[in-house]
Structures are given as C-alpha cells and as structure tokens.
Design a protein around this motif. Structure first.
Motif, PDB file in Angstrom:
ATOM      1  N   UNK A  37      -1.911   3.580   2.465  1.00  0.00           N
ATOM      2  CA  UNK A  37      -2.649   2.548   1.732  1.00  0.00           C
ATOM      3  C   UNK A  37      -3.751   1.953   2.599  1.00  0.00           C
ATOM      4  N   UNK A  40      -6.626   4.587   2.963  1.00  0.00           N
ATOM      5  CA  UNK A  40      -7.439   4.682   1.734  1.00  0.00           C
ATOM      6  C   UNK A  40      -8.348   3.460   1.631  1.00  0.00           C
ATOM      7  N   UNK A  42      -9.453   1.537   4.057  1.00  0.00           N
ATOM      8  CA  UNK A  42     -10.484   1.572   5.099  1.00  0.00           C
ATOM      9  C   UNK A  42     -11.628   2.521   4.742  1.00  0.00           C
ATOM     10  N   UNK A  44     -12.777   3.249   1.744  1.00  0.00           N
ATOM     11  CA  UNK A  44     -13.653   2.628   0.741  1.00  0.00           C
ATOM     12  C   UNK A  44     -14.364   1.406   1.315  1.00  0.00           C
ATOM     13  N   UNK A  69     -11.502  -0.697  -5.543  1.00  0.00           N
ATOM     14  CA  UNK A  69     -10.401   0.028  -4.893  1.00  0.00           C
ATOM     15  C   UNK A  69      -9.904  -0.758  -3.673  1.00  0.00           C
ATOM     16  N   UNK A  72      -7.771  -3.628  -4.823  1.00  0.00           N
ATOM     17  CA  UNK A  72      -6.483  -3.139  -5.334  1.00  0.00           C
ATOM     18  C   UNK A  72      -5.582  -2.721  -4.166  1.00  0.00           C
ATOM     19  N   UNK A  73      -6.146  -1.962  -3.234  1.00  0.00           N
ATOM     20  CA  UNK A  73      -5.360  -1.449  -2.106  1.00  0.00           C
ATOM     21  C   UNK A  73      -4.893  -2.568  -1.188  1.00  0.00           C
ATOM     22  N   UNK A  75      -3.547  -5.220  -1.727  1.00  0.00           N
ATOM     23  CA  UNK A  75      -2.276  -5.816  -2.144  1.00  0.00           C
ATOM     24  C   UNK A  75      -1.076  -4.992  -1.683  1.00  0.00           C
ATOM     25  N   UNK A  76      -1.301  -3.734  -1.344  1.00  0.00           N
ATOM     26  CA  UNK A  76      -0.175  -2.805  -1.208  1.00  0.00           C
ATOM     27  C   UNK A  76       0.530  -2.700   0.148  1.00  0.00           C
TER      28      UNK A  76
ATOM     29  N   UNK B  13     -15.179   2.802  10.544  1.00  0.00           N
ATOM     30  CA  UNK B  13     -14.856   3.371   9.233  1.00  0.00           C
ATOM     31  C   UNK B  13     -16.066   4.058   8.613  1.00  0.00           C
ATOM     32  N   UNK B  33      -6.823  11.041   3.597  1.00  0.00           N
ATOM     33  CA  UNK B  33      -7.094  10.218   2.414  1.00  0.00           C
ATOM     34  C   UNK B  33      -6.337  10.745   1.197  1.00  0.00           C
ATOM     35  N   UNK B  36      -2.603  10.355   1.687  1.00  0.00           N
ATOM     36  CA  UNK B  36      -2.219   8.949   1.575  1.00  0.00           C
ATOM     37  C   UNK B  36      -2.206   8.476   0.137  1.00  0.00           C
ATOM     38  N   UNK B  40       1.143   7.251  -1.892  1.00  0.00           N
ATOM     39  CA  UNK B  40       1.256   5.907  -2.487  1.00  0.00           C
ATOM     40  C   UNK B  40       1.543   6.032  -3.986  1.00  0.00           C
ATOM     41  N   UNK B  44       5.104   4.742  -6.271  1.00  0.00           N
ATOM     42  CA  UNK B  44       5.135   3.864  -7.452  1.00  0.00           C
ATOM     43  C   UNK B  44       5.585   4.625  -8.691  1.00  0.00           C
ATOM     44  N   UNK B  72      -4.383   3.719 -11.200  1.00  0.00           N
ATOM     45  CA  UNK B  72      -5.519   3.506 -10.288  1.00  0.00           C
ATOM     46  C   UNK B  72      -5.552   4.615  -9.229  1.00  0.00           C
ATOM     47  N   UNK B  73      -4.392   4.902  -8.639  1.00  0.00           N
ATOM     48  CA  UNK B  73      -4.328   5.901  -7.570  1.00  0.00           C
ATOM     49  C   UNK B  73      -4.636   7.306  -8.084  1.00  0.00           C
ATOM     50  N   UNK B  75      -6.847   8.392  -9.799  1.00  0.00           N
ATOM     51  CA  UNK B  75      -8.282   8.717  -9.786  1.00  0.00           C
ATOM     52  C   UNK B  75      -8.768   9.144  -8.403  1.00  0.00           C
ATOM     53  N   UNK B  76      -8.005   8.845  -7.367  1.00  0.00           N
ATOM     54  CA  UNK B  76      -8.553   8.941  -6.016  1.00  0.00           C
ATOM     55  C   UNK B  76      -8.436  10.277  -5.272  1.00  0.00           C
TER      56      UNK B  76
END
Lengths: 151, 151
Positions: A37, A40, A42, A44, A69, A72-73, A75-76, B13, B33, B36, B40, B44, B72-73, B75-76
């Motif tokens: 998390x 990912x 970092x 973005x 993103x 959202x990330x 929080x995880x 980054x 990426x 990861x 994640x 979930x 959300x994830x 899409x990544x």
C-alpha cells in the motif's frame, strides 16, 4: 465450477474475523500489505511531485487522478502495523511504531488529512495550490519517516 | 525546510512523463507496484469471501468498505505490466501477458466491471447478492490466473 472457483479463491485469501489485529492470516501478510500500500501510494504521490516540481507539465486531470489514489491509499497501510507484525523482516519499520503507538497514529491521521487536502488542491486546477499541498503532504511523509522508519 | 523535504521526497519517488510505459522509473518498480496492488486487493477481497462463504458473520458495512477498496484497486495493477516489465524476476506473470495483450486487457476490464458490481451488491445489504457477486468476481480472478499466472 463457479462455486469451486469461489471456494478456492476464498481459501487462498482467507483472513480471520474482524478485530484489527486479526485482519491478516499471518504477520507476513500484514507486512506485505502495508509495504504494498505504501509503495503504490508513493508511486502516485511521486507523479504529483513531478508536476509540483516542474519535471513534467502540469496536468490537472492527471494530478486529480493521482491524488484520488493517494488519498485512498493513505487510509490503508496502518492496519498492517498491528501487534506481532514488528518481528517480520525485512522491514524498515522502527520499534518506536509499537512503543509509541499514540504518536504513530497521530502521524497516520495527519497523512489522511493532508492527502485529502492534496486531492482538494488538485481539483482546484491551480498548480500553485498543488505545489503548496504537495509540499505540506511531503513534509508529513518525511516527519513520520524520520521518527518511525530506518534509513 | 518545507521545500527541501518536498524535493527529497519527489526525487525519491520520481517517475518520468506520462505514457503508460514510462510511468515507472524502472521496470522493478512497475513489478513491485502491480504485485503490491494485487496483494492489497486480494486481502480485501478475501475478507468479503469470508463473509460470502460463511466463515465470518455478514456485516454489510464492512463488506461495502472492503468492496470499495477492491473496486479501486482493481483499476491499478495493469499499468505495471508495460513493455520491459516481463524480464523482472521473481514473478508469476506468464509470457502470454505480453504476447496476448488484447486478451489480457479484456480480462483486466472484466475485473474492473465485476468489482464494480461487487461494490453495488455489497451496498444492497443482501448477503445473497454479495454471494452471487463474490462468486462471479472470483471466477474472473481465476480465469485470468489460469491464463496468465504461473502456478
């Protein structure tokens, strides 16, 4: 067939009941989760930084997509720092994460707040606003890294 | 201080300009990426599976929160399978990902669609709806794994 596939996948990804400390089947999963998390996020965040620092042209749509993103990330990862996850290696997590939990939690919450502001800034379509919010968010990252992450 | 921190983090980054193939500073980052993001997502998704399969009590709020992250994830990860990322090890990614890109992309898009339906199902507050959507999403995962992931 459908049921078999569902069961196989559920078994593969099974996690135990709800308390935060039991969200992961094993401590290694928690570590992999938090590292994934954070990585990912970092990536973005770095794309926003490239715009904020003039390395790539400002693109408000891309900035907003990346900031969504990031927010959202943000929080995880914290769920992956539960009890028992301090013994898993390799990690750059310092022991202070577990010995100073209130302080660590404050940093986590600060990041969630800052990334929310970063998203709001991206949506204003102003590079100046983005720069300010990026700088502030980056400082929040750094403060937590300085206190809780090994070099 | 603020600027120094921003620059340090942005440098750390830094990613190059926008085409999908150049989103990552190096192929290893793309692999980290995608792995990861998939990990994640799987965590979930597994929590929803535990409810769908009766291992933990159904909790519509938790199901929705998990489904939001899954959607959300979903899409990544695909951006991490760009040109040049097929040579990085260790990976379970099969060569077919790069030799059958149209088919792989179809699977990616199917997952985005299915996870959207999973989120909608979670929001209906019906365990039966959740079970159906979970099974369908799990089959989508499995179909792609069967075609494009090594055992």
């Amino acid at each position: 067939m459908k049921i078999a596939a569902s069961l196989a996948l559920a078994a593969a990804a099974l996690t135990l009941a709800s308390p935060a400390s039991a969200q992961f089947a094993k401590p290694e999963d928690a570590v992999k989760y938090r590292q994934g998390a954070l990585f990912v996020m970092a990536q973005h965040f770095g794309r926003i930084g490239a715009m904020a620092n003039g390395r790539v042209p400002f693109d408000a749509k891309a900035a907003t997509e990346n900031a969504e993103i990031v927010a959202e990330m943000a929080r995880l990862p914290w769920a992956g720092f539960g009890p028992g996850t301090d013994k898993v290696t390799p990690t750059r997590a310092k022991a202070e994460i577990w010995s100073e939990q209130a302080k660590f939690k404050e940093h986590n919450e600060k990041l969630v707040g800052e990334t929310g502001k970063l998203l709001a800034a991206a949506k204003t379509n102003s590079l100046d606003n983005l720069k300010v919010a990026f700088g502030s968010t980056a400082n929040t990252c750094k403060a937590c890294h300085d206190a809780f992450r090994k070099d």
